[in-house]
Motif scaffolding. Structure first.
Motif, PDB file in Angstrom:
ATOM      1  N   ALA A  29       2.496  -3.546  -6.364  1.00  0.00           N
ATOM      2  CA  ALA A  29       2.066  -2.126  -6.128  1.00  0.00           C
ATOM      3  C   ALA A  29       1.475  -1.850  -7.619  1.00  0.00           C
ATOM      4  O   ALA A  29       0.603  -1.201  -7.703  1.00  0.00           O
ATOM      5  CB  ALA A  29       3.043  -1.289  -5.714  1.00  0.00           C
ATOM      6  N   GLU A  63       0.940  -1.289  -0.028  1.00  0.00           N
ATOM      7  CA  GLU A  63       0.045   0.158   0.033  1.00  0.00           C
ATOM      8  C   GLU A  63       0.882   1.144  -0.217  1.00  0.00           C
ATOM      9  O   GLU A  63       0.524   2.324  -0.542  1.00  0.00           O
ATOM     10  CB  GLU A  63      -0.742   0.029   1.230  1.00  0.00           C
ATOM     11  N   HIS A  80       3.642   5.732  -5.644  1.00  0.00           N
ATOM     12  CA  HIS A  80       3.287   5.872  -7.170  1.00  0.00           C
ATOM     13  C   HIS A  80       2.520   6.767  -7.500  1.00  0.00           C
ATOM     14  O   HIS A  80       2.821   7.879  -8.483  1.00  0.00           O
ATOM     15  CB  HIS A  80       2.852   4.546  -7.703  1.00  0.00           C
ATOM     16  N   ARG A  81       1.637   7.205  -6.574  1.00  0.00           N
ATOM     17  CA  ARG A  81       0.482   8.108  -6.580  1.00  0.00           C
ATOM     18  C   ARG A  81       1.583   9.513  -6.707  1.00  0.00           C
ATOM     19  O   ARG A  81       0.965  10.505  -7.429  1.00  0.00           O
ATOM     20  CB  ARG A  81      -0.148   8.076  -5.693  1.00  0.00           C
ATOM     21  N   LYS A 136       2.113   1.771  -3.453  1.00  0.00           N
ATOM     22  CA  LYS A 136       0.979   2.475  -4.442  1.00  0.00           C
ATOM     23  C   LYS A 136       0.903   3.872  -4.070  1.00  0.00           C
ATOM     24  O   LYS A 136       0.831   4.750  -4.954  1.00  0.00           O
ATOM     25  CB  LYS A 136      -0.331   1.683  -3.918  1.00  0.00           C
TER      26      LYS A 136
END
Length: 263
Positions: A228, A177, A183-184, A180
C-alpha cells in the motif's frame, strides 16, 4: 445458538452491551483474565512487487457478500477472553480525543465503554446497516459499505486519527487497495490497528489465508501494508489473554495485532 436466533433475541431484548455483568466481562473490566502484550518480530522479506495471484483471493463462496450478510449476525465472532484482550489493548493504545473509524464493523466495535465520551467522533463502515444501527459506540454515524465491491472508504482525506479492523481482513479480496484507502483517510501520524484471531467463515475467507498459520497471517498483513505504501515499519503483538484460574490453559481464542503508523 444459531445466528438467526441470536439476531431475533437481540431485536427482542435490546443490545446486550447495556447489561452490566455482560459488559464488564466482555470489556475485561471485571474478569479473572490477564492481558500480556508480547511483541512478534516480522521477518518476511517481501519482493518489490506483490507476488499474489488472482487465485490467492479466491473464496469458496463467490456469491455477493450482501446476500451472506442479509440477516444480521448479532453475535461475537471471537470468545470472551479475546474480546476483552482487544478492548484493553485499545484502551492503552488509542489516545483520548482521537477521531476513530472502525471498518468491516458490525453491532459492536470492541472499544472500551468510556470511548464515546473520551474520544472525538467514532464512525464505522460495515456490511449490514441493521447491525451497525445497534452499535451504541458510534458517535459519528455509520455507512453500510461492501469493500469487496468497491474498495473505497466513504470519507474525506485526513479525517481520522485511528482506523481499526477486527477479525475481518481475511475476507477482503482487495486488501492492498483498502490499505491505501486507510492511508488516505488517516491524518499524518495516525495509525491503523488490525486485529486477528484464528476464527473465520471459511467459505468467505480468501484461499491463501486458509493455507496459513497465525504467524504467516501477521506477515501477510504486513505485506499488505508494504505494498500500500506510506506507512512506517509495522509492529506486531500477541495480546492473547491469560486466564490464571483455568484448568485448560491455551483453550481460548488467540488475539494478534498488527499496527501501522502513517508516515
Amino acid at each position: 445458538m444459531s445466528y438467526q436466533w441470536a439476531s431475533i433475541n437481540i431485536f427482542l431484548e435490546g443490545n446486550p452491551r447495556t447489561r452490566g455483568v455482560f459488559v464488564r466481562r466482555f470489556t475485561g473490566d471485571s474478569t479473572p483474565y490477564e492481558f500480556p502484550v508480547t511483541p512478534v518480530r516480522l521477518v518476511k522479506e517481501w519482493p518489490a512487487e506483490p507476488p499474489f495471484q488472482p487465485e490467492d483471493f479466491f473464496r469458496a463462496d463467490q456469491i455477493d457478500d450482501s446476500s451472506f450478510y442479509t440477516v444480521p449476525k448479532l453475535v461475537y465472532h471471537i470468545d470472551e477472553p479475546a474480546v476483552a484482550a482487544l478492548t484493553q489493548y485499545y484502551r492503552k493504545n488509542i489516545p483520548a480525543k482521537s477521531d476513530i473509524l472502525d471498518i468491516c464493523s458490525s453491532w459492536v466495535s470492541h472499544y472500551p465503554m468510556e470511548f464515546p465520551k473520551t474520544m472525538g467522533k467514532i464512525c464505522a463502515t460495515g456490511m449490514n446497516g441493521l447491525e451497525l444501527g445497534f452499535n451504541d459506540q458510534l458517535t459519528g454515524g455509520f455507512q453500510a459499505k461492501d469493500l469487496n465491491v468497491e474498495a473505497k472508504l466513504p470519507y474525506a482525506d485526513k479525517s481520522f486519527d485511528v482506523v481499526t479492523c477486527v477479525v475481518s481482513i481475511d475476507y477482503l479480496i482487495y486488501p492492498i487497495e483498502v490499505m491505501k484507502e486507510i492511508h488516505r483517510v488517516l491524518r499524518p501520524g495516525g495509525k491503523v490497528i488490525v486485529s486477528q484471531s484464528n476464527r473465520c467463515f471459511p467459505s468467505k475467507a480468501i484461499a491463501m489465508w486458509l493455507k496459513m498459520n497465525d504467524r504467516q497471517h501477521l506477515e501477510l498483513i504486513n505485506g499488505y501494508f508494504q505494498y500500500a505504501g506510506g506507512f512506517k515499519p509495522r509492529k506486531a503483538f500477541d495480546v492473547t489473554a491469560n486466564d490464571p484460574t483455568s484448568y485448560l490453559p491455551g483453550r481460548s481464542d488467540p488475539m494478534f495485532i498488527v499496527e501501522a503508523v502513517k508516515a
